[in-house]
Design a protein around this motif. Structure first.
Motif, PDB file in Angstrom:
ATOM      1  N   GLY A 132      81.734 114.919  26.363  1.00 61.20           N
ATOM      2  CA  GLY A 132      81.687 116.365  26.185  1.00 61.20           C
ATOM      3  C   GLY A 132      82.848 116.863  25.338  1.00 61.20           C
ATOM      4  N   THR A 133      84.056 116.360  25.619  1.00 57.77           N
ATOM      5  CA  THR A 133      85.223 116.734  24.818  1.00 57.77           C
ATOM      6  C   THR A 133      85.068 116.279  23.378  1.00 57.77           C
ATOM      7  OG1 THR A 133      86.636 116.555  26.775  1.00 57.77           O
ATOM      8  CG2 THR A 133      87.734 116.491  24.636  1.00 57.77           C
ATOM      9  N   PHE A 134      84.557 115.056  23.188  1.00 60.48           N
ATOM     10  CA  PHE A 134      84.335 114.539  21.839  1.00 60.48           C
ATOM     11  C   PHE A 134      83.342 115.415  21.069  1.00 60.48           C
ATOM     12  CE2 PHE A 134      81.651 111.950  19.035  1.00 60.48           C
ATOM     13  CZ  PHE A 134      82.602 111.473  18.144  1.00 60.48           C
ATOM     14  N   ASN A 135      82.281 115.811  21.722  1.00 60.97           N
ATOM     15  CA  ASN A 135      81.277 116.648  21.047  1.00 60.97           C
ATOM     16  C   ASN A 135      81.867 117.994  20.630  1.00 60.97           C
ATOM     17  OD1 ASN A 135      79.100 114.876  21.066  1.00 60.97           O
ATOM     18  ND2 ASN A 135      78.471 115.466  23.141  1.00 60.97           N
ATOM     19  N   GLU A 136      82.763 118.541  21.454  1.00 57.32           N
ATOM     20  CA  GLU A 136      83.428 119.799  21.083  1.00 57.32           C
ATOM     21  C   GLU A 136      84.282 119.610  19.834  1.00 57.32           C
ATOM     22  OE1 GLU A 136      85.632 121.065  24.451  1.00 57.32           O
ATOM     23  OE2 GLU A 136      83.856 121.412  25.708  1.00 57.32           O
TER      24      GLU A 136
END
Length: 313
Positions: free
Chosen positions: A254-258
């Motif tokens: 999720g952090t990577f996608n942000e």
């Protein structure tokens, strides 16, 4: 004369890259009086006999652990629970039981309930590897200056932890201790997510290669070749890793996608300053990894620059 071995009998269940490297390094350094191994495949067991790098090859897990002072499960994390249940009644009192999986909370959850109180359970994760697998893939230098993380459950005998720490140090590793949960969060970003990205990129390129008559493969640059090397890792092992550590992986994903969305916007808007700032920051992280000795300018896979000296007689 070599000092007394740390363990009289070491049993390895599973014999691929990690198990084979443990056996080779432990034999070279005189860390065990006897090394006994088993593997699920008869083909693997036969090949280990041919290699002649261990003292005994046996047919079953129960035979392997008999009278062993140290038992290490070198198998995919999804298999650790059933194997622990199988060997529990046959463990020598005082035996240290460990593993090499890259997920720790699930291993503790799956193994600990089956193990007798007379055994000492000290999970471990050597943060080292190559894309190769099988009994011929191991080499004694694999663990040199790489981290091995121990995650003993609360209440574990400190002497057992210390003995396993000394064993891994003898293999050339630097040893750290942390909780299973913290380990899984750290490894989700440093290992698991990179593998997931590599598998995805290589899969996308494979689909594109069908359209471009394999030009993606033919003209692959260094970055893509590094991804293919990571994506060539054992699929069974990594399937189990993602299923066992899904909460931490999904959090990091999720952090990577942000962050990926931010870069997408910067490219769309032609924001060169934002791109440069991001690339400069990530470049500094790479330099930091090299400076602390966790990698070198040479490719890590195969580690030809590593040397593990035989202890003098």
């Amino acid at each position: 004369m070599n000092p007394a071995p740390l363990f009289e009998r070491v049993a390895l269940i599973g014999f691929g890259l990690i198990g084979g490297s443990i056996a080779r390094a432990a034999k070279l350094q005189g860390l065990a009086s006897e090394i006994v191994i088993t593997a699920r495949s008869e083909t693997t067991r036969a090949r280990v006999r041919e290699l002649g790098i261990v003292d005994r090859v046996v047919e079953t897990n129960v035979e392997a652990v008999a009278d062993a002072d140290l038992v290490i499960l070198c198998i995919p994390v999804g298999a650790c629970g059933p194997v622990a249940q199988e060997i529990a009644a046959h463990l020598k009192p005082g035996a240290v039981v460990s593993d090499v999986g890259s997920v720790k909370a699930a291993v503790v959850r799956d193994m600990a309930p089956h193990l007798p109180k007379s055994a000492h359970f000290v999970p471990a994760h050597p943060v080292a590897g190559t894309e190769h697998s099988g009994p011929d893939s191991g080499f004694a230098e694999l663990f040199i200056n790489r981290w091995c993380i121990l995650t003993p459950p609360e209440g574990t005998d400190p002497d057992a932890v210390q003995r396993l720490r000394a064993f891994w140090a003898g293999l050339g590793a630097r040893v750290e201790t942390m909780t299973p949960e913290h380990h899984d969060l750290v490894l989700a970003i440093t290992s698991h997510l990179p593998h997931l990205i590599a598998y995805t990129i290589v899969g996308t390129a494979e689909e594109l290669a069908q359209v471009t008559e394999s030009e993606v493969i033919k003209f692959s640059a260094g970055g893509f070749r590094d991804f293919t090397r990571i994506a060539a890792s054992d699929p069974t092992m990594w399937r189990d890793v993602f299923l066992a550590n899904k909460e931490a992986v999904l959090e990091m994903l999720g952090t990577f996608n942000e962050d990926l969305s931010k870069l997408t916007r910067a490219i769309r808007r032609g924001d060169g300053e934002a791109l440069f700032e991001h690339f400069a920051r990530t470049r500094a992280i790479r330099r930091g990894i090299v400076e602390i000795g966790q990698d070198s300018a040479a490719a890590d896979f195969g580690r030809p620059h590593a040397q593990l000296a035989k202890k003098p007689d």
